[in-house]
Design an enzyme around this catalytic site. Structure first.
Site, PDB file in Angstrom:
ATOM      1  N   GLU A 162       6.871  54.285   7.130  1.00 18.97           N
ATOM      2  CA  GLU A 162       5.803  54.155   6.127  1.00 18.97           C
ATOM      3  C   GLU A 162       4.820  55.322   6.196  1.00 18.97           C
ATOM      4  OE1 GLU A 162       7.786  51.993   6.346  1.00 18.97           O
ATOM      5  OE2 GLU A 162       7.294  50.047   5.528  1.00 18.97           O
ATOM      6  N   PHE A 164      14.022  47.340   1.239  1.00 14.74           N
ATOM      7  CA  PHE A 164      13.491  48.488   0.507  1.00 14.74           C
ATOM      8  C   PHE A 164      14.374  49.700   0.775  1.00 14.74           C
ATOM      9  CE2 PHE A 164      10.310  51.967   0.149  1.00 14.74           C
ATOM     10  CZ  PHE A 164       9.758  51.679  -1.090  1.00 14.74           C
ATOM     11  N   ARG A 205      -0.692  42.266  40.654  1.00 14.75           N
ATOM     12  CA  ARG A 205       0.004  43.293  41.427  1.00 14.75           C
ATOM     13  C   ARG A 205      -0.973  43.952  42.414  1.00 14.75           C
ATOM     14  NH1 ARG A 205       4.885  45.332  43.217  1.00 14.75           N
ATOM     15  NH2 ARG A 205       4.955  47.611  43.073  1.00 14.75           N
ATOM     16  N   ARG A 234       2.487  49.990   4.624  1.00 16.81           N
ATOM     17  CA  ARG A 234       1.574  50.614   5.596  1.00 16.81           C
ATOM     18  C   ARG A 234       0.542  49.610   6.104  1.00 16.81           C
ATOM     19  NH1 ARG A 234       2.790  55.452   3.108  1.00 16.81           N
ATOM     20  NH2 ARG A 234       1.790  54.964   1.152  1.00 16.81           N
ATOM     21  N   GLN A 255      -9.574  52.345  39.519  1.00 15.13           N
ATOM     22  CA  GLN A 255     -10.322  52.828  38.360  1.00 15.13           C
ATOM     23  C   GLN A 255      -9.443  53.480  37.298  1.00 15.13           C
ATOM     24  OE1 GLN A 255     -13.391  55.213  40.249  1.00 15.13           O
ATOM     25  NE2 GLN A 255     -14.851  53.528  40.028  1.00 15.13           N
ATOM     26  N   GLY A 281      13.270  61.511   3.456  1.00 12.73           N
ATOM     27  CA  GLY A 281      12.545  60.527   4.261  1.00 12.73           C
ATOM     28  C   GLY A 281      11.115  60.491   3.772  1.00 12.73           C
ATOM     29  N   SER A 282      10.211  61.072   4.556  1.00  9.34           N
ATOM     30  CA  SER A 282       8.829  61.178   4.098  1.00  9.34           C
ATOM     31  C   SER A 282       8.749  62.001   2.814  1.00  9.34           C
ATOM     32  CB  SER A 282       7.962  61.836   5.184  1.00  9.34           C
ATOM     33  OG  SER A 282       7.802  60.961   6.278  1.00  9.34           O
ATOM     34  N   TRP A 299      18.471  54.112   6.843  1.00  9.31           N
ATOM     35  CA  TRP A 299      17.358  53.462   7.541  1.00  9.31           C
ATOM     36  C   TRP A 299      16.754  52.311   6.742  1.00  9.31           C
ATOM     37  CZ3 TRP A 299      18.519  55.516  11.807  1.00  9.31           C
ATOM     38  CH2 TRP A 299      18.796  56.881  11.921  1.00  9.31           C
ATOM     39  N   GLY A 301      18.677  63.111   3.008  1.00 11.94           N
ATOM     40  CA  GLY A 301      17.806  64.274   2.811  1.00 11.94           C
ATOM     41  C   GLY A 301      16.430  63.929   2.273  1.00 11.94           C
TER      42      GLY A 301
END
Lengths: 390, 83
Positions: free
Chosen positions: A361, A124, A265, A240, A276, A132-133, A157, A130
């Site tokens: 996403e 995709f 451990r 998403r 706790q 993205g979202s 990306w 410049g």
């Protein structure tokens, strides 16, 4: 074992199969793939042969035609083992779903069988230097040239960009956002690997350069002007949704690792599990995993029904699951101490991968503003006496 | 034939005030919609109004106003009834 509600017998059986495959064929190798920043070709072939790349494709086109919940379970169990492999399901599924939803008969018949069997790997290509979202800042262009188009621009990306055979790529045609199906071997298209990324390192990110890249008229997917608001928006919804389920798997993996470590451990004369403050971490992880799983199931049921509320249910599921996964991963590393910071320990991979989940996403902040808007929408509907209420 | 306009108007109430919105008003041109609007509108048309939206229906003119959506649904319904 995680509490599960409402699965059919078939969904439960499918989940068990996904879990076994992920536990035996993915998890033991995930750290190695992360270090090598790639998934082996043999694994992709094996994964495709199991039909896992065809989950979002209808059976009439050779896919598995999974219902939304079963597709989610595939992403959960895969994401529990390796977020990079889950990313492959996501981006390949986004391309497949876009072709199935908006493609012409010819595009469906040509691409879907190939995508279903993994002969073609999809990716995709929306993000740019410049954009993205802020997808409206899309700058790549397309112009008509005879019976085809010429594409120019840069993409960033692109998950599995290094490996993909086909890109679902977005560009402006006559200044209208438009989707194109661009084969990776198109003249004028070059792909460069993105290296040293923070997380999902085996997802083979690529940067794309399109220089006078000519594609045929059949590359146009959907109508000009609907590339973002229909094709990309619909594909990103699936993205998403699958990321949200993958984050449920990440949450479960953090819980699994922390339970095992805290059991064995000892510090200050007691097992970690008896401290706790460690119990607080475990309680939060277990509760978040269950809550995220339920939000994902809710989104899946609504999506399966074609209910428009599925859109916002998916945003909420992704927001909660991704932010919870990052918090759980941070706690898992903390509980493991120095061991958790070591390069060969899965929890440090979970932490790096979980941070990426908060960005892809739709970044967390975008999720928050959208979910807040949705709350006002529900209020408006309630005030108008038309909806179920806020 | 069913008048879909009241249902369409009710759907739009989620996104913006419809009190002053005329049946012919172009809500894309007025700038009333957000990025998720079109997808939800398509789901609404398909699942609440029963008209399958195909690739060739993806034209702004089909979705820009209450009347345009109503006309699209009527057109799709008549085609479905004839087949």
């Amino acid at each position: 074992m995680a509490t599960r509600v409402g699965l059919t017998a078939a969904q439960d059986a499918a989940r068990r199969g996904f879990e076994e495959f992920a536990r035996t064929r993915i998890a033991p190798f995930a750290d190695e793939w992360d270090r090598e920043s790639a998934l082996p070709e043999e694994f992709i072939t094996e994964f495709a042969e199991r039909g896992h790349l065809g989950g979002a494709i209808p059976t009439e086109h050779g896919g598995a035609g999974l219902d939304e919940t079963t597709l989610g379970l595939l992403c959960e169990e895969t994401g529990r083992a390796c977020s990079s492999v889950r990313s492959l399901i996501t981006v390949h599924g986004m391309v497949s779903r876009a072709v199935a939803r908006w493609g012409s008969t010819g595009q469906r018949e040509h691409w879907l069988p190939r995508l279903a069997r993994g002969a073609t790997i999809g990716a995709f290509a929306l993000s740019e230097p410049g954009a993205g979202s802020d997808v409206k800042a899309l700058a790549a262009t397309a112009r008509r040239d005879g019976d085809g188009f010429v594409l120019t621009g840069e993409k960033r990306w692109t998950t599995f960009g290094q490996r993909a055979d086909l890109f679902l790529l977005f560009a402006r045609l006559d200044d209208r956002e438009t989707a194109f199906l661009v084969p990776a071997d198109s003249a004028g298209l070059t792909v460069r690997p993105v290296e040293s990324v923070l997380g999902t390192r085996a997802s083979m990110l690529g940067e794309l350069s399109l220089v006078e890249c000519r594609v045929p008229g059949a590359a146009l997917l959907g109508r000009p002007g609907f590339g973002l608001v229909a094709v990309a928006a619909d594909a990103l919804e699936l993205g998403r949704y699958t990321v949200a389920w993958g984050c449920v798997g990440l949450l479960q993996a953090c819980l699994d690792a922390t339970l095992a470590h805290a059991e064995n451990r000892e510090t200050f004369g007691a097992r970690l599990r008896d401290h706790q403050l460690v119990q607080r971490m475990i309680a939060d992880m277990a509760t978040a995993a269950s809550a995220a799983r339920l939000l994902c199931q809710q989104a899946g049921l609504l999506r399966e029904a074609g209910d428009q509320q599925g859109v916002h249910a998916t945003w909420m599921a992704k927001y909660f699951a991704s932010t919870s996964a990052f918090k759980a991963a941070a706690d898992a590393v903390q509980a493991h101490g120095a061991q958790g910071c070591a390069g060969d320990h899965p929890v440090q991979r979970y932490l790096r991968d979980a941070k990426v989940m908060e960005i892809i996403e739709g970044a967390t902040e975008l999720q928050q503003t959208t979910i807040a808007d949705t709350a006002y929408q529900a209020r408006a509907m309630a005030a108008a006496g038309k909806g179920a209420g806020a | 034939m069913t008048d879909h306009k009241p249902a369409i108007r009710a759907f739009l109430t989620q996104f913006f005030a419809t009190d002053t919105l005329g049946d012919e008003d172009d809500f894309f041109a007025i700038g009333l919609v957000n990025s998720l609007f079109v997808m939800q509108l398509v789901l609404f048309v398909e699942n609440q109004l029963g008209a399958a939206v195909d690739d060739e229906d993806l034209e702004r003119a089909n979705f820009a106003s209450i009347s345009a959506i109503d006309a699209l649904v009527r057109r799709k319904s008549s085609v479905q009834a004839a087949t």
